[in-house]
Write a protein that holds these residues in place. Structure first.
Motif, mmCIF file in Angstrom:
data_model
loop_
_atom_site.group_PDB
_atom_site.id
_atom_site.type_symbol
_atom_site.label_atom_id
_atom_site.label_comp_id
_atom_site.label_asym_id
_atom_site.label_seq_id
_atom_site.Cartn_x
_atom_site.Cartn_y
_atom_site.Cartn_z
ATOM 1 N N THR A 56 0.706 -1.510 0.403
ATOM 2 C CA THR A 56 -0.378 0.145 -0.396
ATOM 3 C C THR A 56 0.575 1.247 -0.167
ATOM 4 O OG1 THR A 56 -0.169 0.281 2.519
ATOM 5 C CG2 THR A 56 -2.028 -1.233 1.597
ATOM 6 N N ALA A 57 0.175 2.049 -0.756
ATOM 7 C CA ALA A 57 0.954 3.267 -0.338
ATOM 8 C C ALA A 57 -0.429 4.642 -0.021
ATOM 9 C CB ALA A 57 1.316 4.024 -1.741
ATOM 10 N N VAL A 58 -0.960 6.068 1.249
ATOM 11 C CA VAL A 58 -1.354 6.593 1.035
ATOM 12 C C VAL A 58 -0.603 7.922 1.418
ATOM 13 C CG1 VAL A 58 -2.975 6.461 2.716
ATOM 14 C CG2 VAL A 58 -2.967 4.266 2.004
ATOM 15 N N GLY A 59 -1.424 8.747 1.040
ATOM 16 C CA GLY A 59 -0.958 10.039 1.880
ATOM 17 C C GLY A 59 -1.522 10.824 3.120
ATOM 18 N N GLU A 60 -0.755 11.693 3.772
ATOM 19 C CA GLU A 60 -0.946 11.592 4.884
ATOM 20 C C GLU A 60 -0.482 12.838 5.041
ATOM 21 O OE1 GLU A 60 -0.576 9.115 9.405
ATOM 22 O OE2 GLU A 60 1.249 10.548 8.607
ATOM 23 N N CYS A 61 -1.458 14.236 6.073
ATOM 24 C CA CYS A 61 -0.694 15.338 6.733
ATOM 25 C C CYS A 61 -0.628 14.762 7.754
ATOM 26 C CB CYS A 61 -1.923 16.360 6.222
ATOM 27 S SG CYS A 61 -1.700 18.156 6.514
ATOM 28 N N ASP A 62 0.102 15.354 8.379
ATOM 29 C CA ASP A 62 1.118 15.276 9.797
ATOM 30 C C ASP A 62 1.911 16.906 10.323
ATOM 31 O OD1 ASP A 62 2.039 15.089 11.989
ATOM 32 O OD2 ASP A 62 3.986 13.659 11.769
ATOM 33 N N LEU A 69 2.582 7.177 3.036
ATOM 34 C CA LEU A 69 2.839 5.983 4.169
ATOM 35 C C LEU A 69 2.387 4.827 3.556
ATOM 36 C CD1 LEU A 69 2.350 8.339 5.931
ATOM 37 C CD2 LEU A 69 1.562 6.378 7.443
ATOM 38 N N TYR A 70 3.866 4.067 3.097
ATOM 39 C CA TYR A 70 3.900 2.389 2.799
ATOM 40 C C TYR A 70 4.258 2.124 3.202
ATOM 41 C CZ TYR A 70 9.345 3.373 2.769
ATOM 42 O OH TYR A 70 10.444 3.669 3.706
ATOM 43 N N ALA A 71 3.343 0.231 2.799
ATOM 44 C CA ALA A 71 4.402 -0.940 3.479
ATOM 45 C C ALA A 71 4.171 -1.749 2.115
ATOM 46 C CB ALA A 71 3.158 -1.197 4.691
ATOM 47 N N VAL A 72 5.522 -1.982 1.639
ATOM 48 C CA VAL A 72 5.513 -3.127 0.606
ATOM 49 C C VAL A 72 5.833 -4.275 0.924
ATOM 50 C CG1 VAL A 72 6.917 -3.600 -0.499
ATOM 51 C CG2 VAL A 72 7.383 -1.520 0.044
ATOM 52 N N THR A 73 5.356 -5.847 1.069
ATOM 53 C CA THR A 73 4.980 -6.935 1.050
ATOM 54 C C THR A 73 4.994 -8.190 -0.636
ATOM 55 O OG1 THR A 73 3.624 -6.483 2.682
ATOM 56 C CG2 THR A 73 3.665 -9.028 2.013
ATOM 57 N N LEU A 104 14.289 -4.219 0.782
ATOM 58 C CA LEU A 104 12.953 -4.553 1.376
ATOM 59 C C LEU A 104 13.889 -6.211 2.150
ATOM 60 C CD1 LEU A 104 11.787 -4.763 -0.840
ATOM 61 C CD2 LEU A 104 10.044 -6.218 -0.380
ATOM 62 N N VAL A 105 13.589 -6.043 3.006
ATOM 63 C CA VAL A 105 14.585 -7.457 4.483
ATOM 64 C C VAL A 105 13.318 -8.305 4.740
ATOM 65 C CG1 VAL A 105 15.619 -7.375 7.190
ATOM 66 C CG2 VAL A 105 16.004 -5.502 5.656
ATOM 67 N N ASP A 106 13.747 -9.279 4.621
ATOM 68 C CA ASP A 106 12.366 -10.474 4.733
ATOM 69 C C ASP A 106 10.994 -10.313 4.180
ATOM 70 O OD1 ASP A 106 14.365 -12.289 5.845
ATOM 71 O OD2 ASP A 106 14.145 -11.483 7.483
ATOM 72 N N GLY A 107 11.675 -9.748 2.963
ATOM 73 C CA GLY A 107 9.861 -8.817 2.133
ATOM 74 C C GLY A 107 9.490 -8.126 3.414
ATOM 75 N N GLU A 108 9.417 -7.648 3.390
ATOM 76 C CA GLU A 108 9.475 -6.111 4.232
ATOM 77 C C GLU A 108 9.709 -5.114 3.637
ATOM 78 O OE1 GLU A 108 5.929 -7.248 5.489
ATOM 79 O OE2 GLU A 108 5.746 -9.322 4.804
ATOM 80 N N LEU A 109 8.871 -3.628 3.773
ATOM 81 C CA LEU A 109 9.239 -2.807 3.614
ATOM 82 C C LEU A 109 8.119 -1.917 4.472
ATOM 83 C CD1 LEU A 109 12.077 -0.797 3.974
ATOM 84 C CD2 LEU A 109 11.409 -0.500 1.300
ATOM 85 N N SER A 110 8.342 -0.680 5.263
ATOM 86 C CA SER A 110 7.577 0.151 5.352
ATOM 87 C C SER A 110 8.397 1.258 6.166
ATOM 88 C CB SER A 110 6.178 -0.385 7.114
ATOM 89 O OG SER A 110 7.278 -0.964 7.685
ATOM 90 N N GLY A 111 7.365 2.233 5.956
ATOM 91 C CA GLY A 111 8.199 3.662 6.761
ATOM 92 C C GLY A 111 7.066 4.473 6.105
ATOM 93 N N ARG A 112 7.429 5.603 5.871
ATOM 94 C CA ARG A 112 6.957 7.259 4.877
ATOM 95 C C ARG A 112 8.249 7.951 4.397
ATOM 96 N NH1 ARG A 112 4.513 11.571 9.273
ATOM 97 N NH2 ARG A 112 6.952 12.263 10.436
#
Length: 226
Positions: A56-62, A69-73, A104-112
Motif C-alpha cells: 500500500t501507499a497512502v497520502g497523509e498530512c502531519d 506512508l508505504y508498506a511493501v510486502t 526489503l528485509v525478509d520481503g518487508e519494508l514500511s515507512g514514510r
C-alpha cells in the motif's frame, strides 16, 4: 514309438508358442515404449511467480507536511525476484517521478517519505509544498515544483514484480494544512479572499453605498430645517 510321438508333440507345442514368446513384452513396456506402469511420477517443477499483493501507499498530512506512508510486502516462495529494492513511481500520464523507498528485509519494508515538492526544516516543520513557491514575501501557486502530483495521478510500487496502488494528495483538515498560509491562489487576494476581477465591483459598490448615506443625511437635514 511312444517316446517319438511325445517328442513330436513337444516340438509342435514349442513351435506354436514361439511367436507368443517373441511378442511378449517386459512389464511396463509396450513395443519398446515406456508405459505409465514404469513412470516414476516425476512432474516438471512449476515455479510460483513473485507478487506484491497487499502492498500500500497512502497520502497523509502531519504537522502541515504532506507525507506518503508505504508498506511493501514481497511474496516470493521460489526466490524468483531479481531485485529487492522498492521504488514508488508517480505519473499523470505526462509527467513522472520515482521515489526510492529502500531495501526489503525478509520481503518487508514500511515507512514514510515526503510527498514530491514538500520540504521540512531540521525540526520537522513544513518549509515547502508541491505546486507552491515563496515569491516577494508571500506564497504563490505555480505550475512547477511537482504541482501536477496534486491532481489525478497513478502510482506503482516496483520491486520485481510491480503493483499499482491508489494514491492521492492528502486533503487539508482543520488540524493540518497541506498548503501554505497567507497564500495567493489563482489570483485571489490572501487577505480578503476576493478575486482581483471582483475588486472593482466591490469598490464601486462601496462608493455607491457611501454616497447613499450622505444623500440620506442631507435630506434629513433639509427636513429638519423645514
Amino acid at each position: 514309438m511312444r517316446k517319438i510321438v511325445l517328442s513330436a508333440f513337444a516340438i509342435a507345442a514349442a513351435l506354436i508358442l514361439l511367436p507368443t514368446a517373441a511378442n511378449a513384452v517386459t512389464p511396463g513396456v509396450q513395443g519398446g515404449v515406456l508405459t505409465s506402469e514404469d513412470d516414476d511420477g516425476y512432474t516438471p517443477t512449476q515455479h510460483q511467480a513473485p507478487t506484491l499483493g497487499g502492498s500500500t501507499a497512502v497520502g497523509e498530512c502531519d504537522r502541515d507536511v504532506p507525507w506518503i506512508l508505504y508498506a511493501v510486502t514481497l511474496t516470493d516462495p521460489d526466490n524468483q525476484a531479481t531485485s529487492h529494492t522498492a521504488r514508488l513511481v508517480l505519473t499523470d500520464g505526462v509527467n513522472s517521478t520515482t521515489l526510492e523507498l529502500g531495501e526489503l528485509v525478509d520481503g518487508e519494508l514500511s515507512g514514510r517519505v515526503l510527498w514530491p515538492g514538500a520540504s521540512v526544516d531540521d525540526e520537522g516543520n513544513a518549509t515547502g509544498w508541491p505546486g507552491w513557491a515563496y515569491v516577494d514575501g508571500q506564497w504563490v501557486e505555480i505550475d512547477g515544483n511537482f504541482g501536477w502530483t496534486r491532481g489525478d495521478i497513478t502510482a506503482t510500487i516496483e520491486v520485481n514484480p510491480e503493483v499499482g496502488v491508489p494514491l492521492s494528495y492528502p486533503p487539508a483538515t482543520p488540524q493540518c494544512d497541506t498548503s501554505p498560509e497567507n497564500s495567493v491562489v489563482a489570483g485571489l487576494l490572501p487577505a480578503t479572499g476576493l478575486g482581483q476581477s471582483l475588486l472593482p465591483i466591490g469598490i464601486v459598490g462601496g462608493a455607491l453605498a457611501f454616497g447613499g448615506i450622505i444623500l440620506l443625511a442631507v435630506r434629513r437635514r433639509h427636513r429638519a430645517k423645514g
